[in-house]
Design an enzyme around this catalytic site. Structure first.
Site, mmCIF file in Angstrom:
data_model
loop_
_atom_site.group_PDB
_atom_site.id
_atom_site.type_symbol
_atom_site.label_atom_id
_atom_site.label_comp_id
_atom_site.label_asym_id
_atom_site.label_seq_id
_atom_site.Cartn_x
_atom_site.Cartn_y
_atom_site.Cartn_z
ATOM 1 C CE LYS A 105 -3.711 2.189 2.544
ATOM 2 N NZ LYS A 105 -4.612 1.945 3.444
ATOM 3 N NE ARG A 168 -4.368 -3.172 3.231
ATOM 4 C CZ ARG A 168 -5.492 -2.297 2.616
ATOM 5 N NH1 ARG A 168 -5.806 -1.663 3.720
ATOM 6 N NH2 ARG A 168 -5.729 -2.225 1.404
ATOM 7 C CG ASP A 240 -14.215 2.657 -0.853
ATOM 8 O OD1 ASP A 240 -15.248 3.292 -0.720
ATOM 9 O OD2 ASP A 240 -13.257 3.174 -1.020
HETATM 10 P P1 AMP Z 1 -9.333 5.147 0.895
HETATM 11 O O1 AMP Z 1 -9.916 6.510 1.262
HETATM 12 O O2 AMP Z 1 -7.941 5.113 1.245
HETATM 13 O O3 AMP Z 1 -9.990 4.036 1.101
HETATM 14 O O4 AMP Z 1 -9.199 5.338 -0.877
HETATM 15 C C1 AMP Z 1 -10.384 5.772 -1.516
HETATM 16 C C2 AMP Z 1 -10.026 5.631 -2.966
HETATM 17 O O5 AMP Z 1 -9.048 6.625 -3.215
HETATM 18 C C3 AMP Z 1 -9.657 4.282 -3.362
HETATM 19 O O6 AMP Z 1 -9.759 4.118 -4.634
HETATM 20 C C4 AMP Z 1 -7.702 4.727 -3.271
HETATM 21 O O7 AMP Z 1 -7.182 3.842 -4.114
HETATM 22 C C5 AMP Z 1 -7.839 6.076 -3.732
HETATM 23 N N1 AMP Z 1 -6.778 6.888 -3.131
HETATM 24 C C6 AMP Z 1 -6.451 7.269 -1.952
HETATM 25 N N2 AMP Z 1 -5.263 7.832 -1.855
HETATM 26 C C7 AMP Z 1 -4.712 7.773 -2.949
HETATM 27 C C8 AMP Z 1 -3.623 8.334 -3.489
HETATM 28 N N3 AMP Z 1 -2.497 8.960 -2.720
HETATM 29 N N4 AMP Z 1 -3.269 7.932 -4.891
HETATM 30 C C9 AMP Z 1 -4.256 7.641 -5.592
HETATM 31 N N5 AMP Z 1 -5.345 6.958 -5.189
HETATM 32 C C10 AMP Z 1 -5.551 7.191 -3.880
HETATM 33 MG MG MG Z 2 -10.485 2.144 0.959
#
Ligand code: AMP
Ligand code: MG
Length: 458
Positions: A105, A168, A240
């Site tokens: 990750k 992870r 998600d």
């Molecule tokens: P999360 O809030 O971490 O569960 O992420 C929600 C969505 O945003 C998922 O599709 C992640 O892969 C994407 N995402 C979160 N942070 C990043 C990042 N720094 N770069 C690219 N995609 C991200």
């Molecule tokens: Mg997520």
């Protein structure tokens, strides 16, 4: 030796993922490796040199990919999210026969990155490491942390921060959003494949889409009840971030409550309290109803799906009552007393963890109350209900990852000092025993230490 990869997800249809190697980083350095977890899942530490953990070397047998998924975020639907900053290296079957994903990750941009940089900052990586490992020893199903490395590259957030990668481990990374992805595309064939894959991998005893739904509902209801019993607030219960296996996944702005209040929210982006402590069971059910929706093309009529969803409340209530009966050491289940106790705790501003810890160890609770007379009154009611043989120490932790301690450890790590992280990790490894030399880690935050909001830090 090589990592004993045995990959299955990569054999699913093309629409399920994009092949994606991790993107190399400038100067990887190891922060932490979880030797106990490596042994548990049947891999050797020697097969995970820092180059592998940082994504600079793709190990033999890996089939790196970014998975496709959709999701409701704060109630709004996105038909395509996906692994925007994570890469599945592959799967390994442990000595216990369990198949697990090994994922990096923060491993760089993927097809699903949208505007993001594909990276993770040291703070959120170490928060996930600390809290997921703490959850595991506290007895909560969760993804695990095999390792954390720094990248030697800055990530730009509000300020530049040191970049990091978390390795992870999960029973899988299938989410409610994985099903929503194919449902949104009206791809019935893909849904059939996914149902069968998830069923066989996680709930082999279940039958068909309905059996799968039932099993996921049970697992999620029990999971959220466990969170409630520890005062844990996930913070971003989007579909998600809602796992099919029933593990806690995607530790963002999560936290353990200090002072008990059902409306507690930590996440800085949760302005309306959607994911407040007391809302978590309701939201879990809402997420599961989205899962049920994706199964409508595979099931005759909606009645069986609705019947399955209707069983959530029962499973949840049974588990919640069982947990709080044990926490209070009651001789018999007494829902009214549990509810009254929680209401009293909110009214009196009682610290959640300390309250149960003191009860378990026969210590006074008066000074946790705003009004000590209320403590005496509650105590009299408790004495007549408690069992002399209940093992309250086994279910009431002395130590949880208090948010101010976590923040302090992450702040130090951002400045290159990993000692507070190591110390906190060590204390949390034995949460159910008193550690007199570490008693300060039991204490709630002082007014100055209190962390009001936790930022996603993505
Ligand atoms: P999360 O809030 O971490 O569960 O992420 C929600 C969505 O945003 C998922 O599709 C992640 O892969 C994407 N995402 C979160 N942070 C990043 C990042 N720094 N770069 C690219 N995609 C991200
Ligand atoms: Mg997520």
């Amino acid at each position: 030796m090589t990592i004993p990869f045995d990959n299955s997800f990569v054999n699913l249809p093309r629409s399920f993922y994009m092949r994606q190697d991790p993107v190399p980083v400038a100067a990887p350095a190891l922060v932490k490796f979880n030797h106990a977890l490596a042994a548990e899942i049947g891999v050797l530490a020697a097969d995970f040199p820092v180059e592998v953990l940082a994504g600079n070397t793709v190990p033999e047998g890996a089939a790196p990919l970014a998975a496709a998924y959709a999701g409701h975020q704060f109630g709004g639907f996105s038909p395509q999210l996906g692994d925007g900053r994570a890469v599945l290296l592959g799967e390994a079957v442990g000595p216990d026969g369990i198949r697990r994903d090994i994922q990096l990750k923060g491993a760089g941009r993927t097809f699903f990155s949208r505007g993001g940089d594909g990276r993770a900052a040291i703070g959120p990586v170490l928060r996930e490491y600390l809290v997921s490992e703490a959850m595991h020893v506290l007895g909560v199903p969760t993804t695990r942390a095999l390792a954390a490395v720094t990248t030697g590259e800055p990530v730009r957030r509000e300020t530049p921060l040191p970049g990091a990668v978390l390795t992870r481990v999960a029973h899988s990374h299938l989410r409610v959003g994985s099903f929503q992805f194919h449902y949104a595309r009206q791809d019935k064939a893909a849904l059939e494949v996914l149902v069968e894959y998830a069923r066989a991998r996680h709930f082999p005893e279940a039958e068909g889409p309905l059996g799968l739904l039932d099993a996921v509902i049970k697992a999620q209801a029990k999971l959220v009840a466990k969170w409630m019993g520890l005062g844990f607030i996930h913070g971003v219960m989007n579909t998600d971030n809602s796992s099919i296996s029933g593990e806690t996944i995607d530790y963002g702005p999560c936290a353990f409550m200090d002072t008990y209040h059902p409306e507690t929210v930590f996440s800085s982006i949760d302005r309306r309290g959607r994911y407040a402590y007391a809302n978590q069971p309701k939201i879990a059910l809402w997420n599961l109803s989205q899962l049920a929706q994706t199964l409508t093309p595979l099931v005759e009529g909606v009645a069986p799906l609705e019947a399955s969803l209707a069983r959530f409340d029962d499973t949840y209530a049974t588990e919640f009552t069982r947990i709080f009966t044990a926490k209070l050491g009651l001789a018999a289940q007494d829902v009214d007393f549990i509810v009254a106790t929680l209401k009293m705790m909110a009214d009196e501003g009682v610290d959640f963890t300390l309250f149960f810890r003191r009860l378990a160890y026969g210590q006074g609770i008066r000074n946790l109350f705003e009004n000590p007379a209320a403590a005496d009154e509650w105590n009299a009611n408790w004495q007549i209900r408690k069992s002399p043989t209940a093992d309250m120490k086994a279910v009431n932790p002395v130590f949880v990852p208090r948010n101010h301690r976590v923040e302090a450890a992450l702040n130090a790590a951002e400045h290159g000092d990993f000692a507070p992280f190591e110390k906190l990790h060590a204390v949390l490894a034995n949460p159910f025993s008193e550690q007199p030399e570490n008693a300060e880690y039991e204490a709630p935050p002082t007014e100055e230490e209190r962390v009001l909001a936790t930022f996603c830090g993505t």
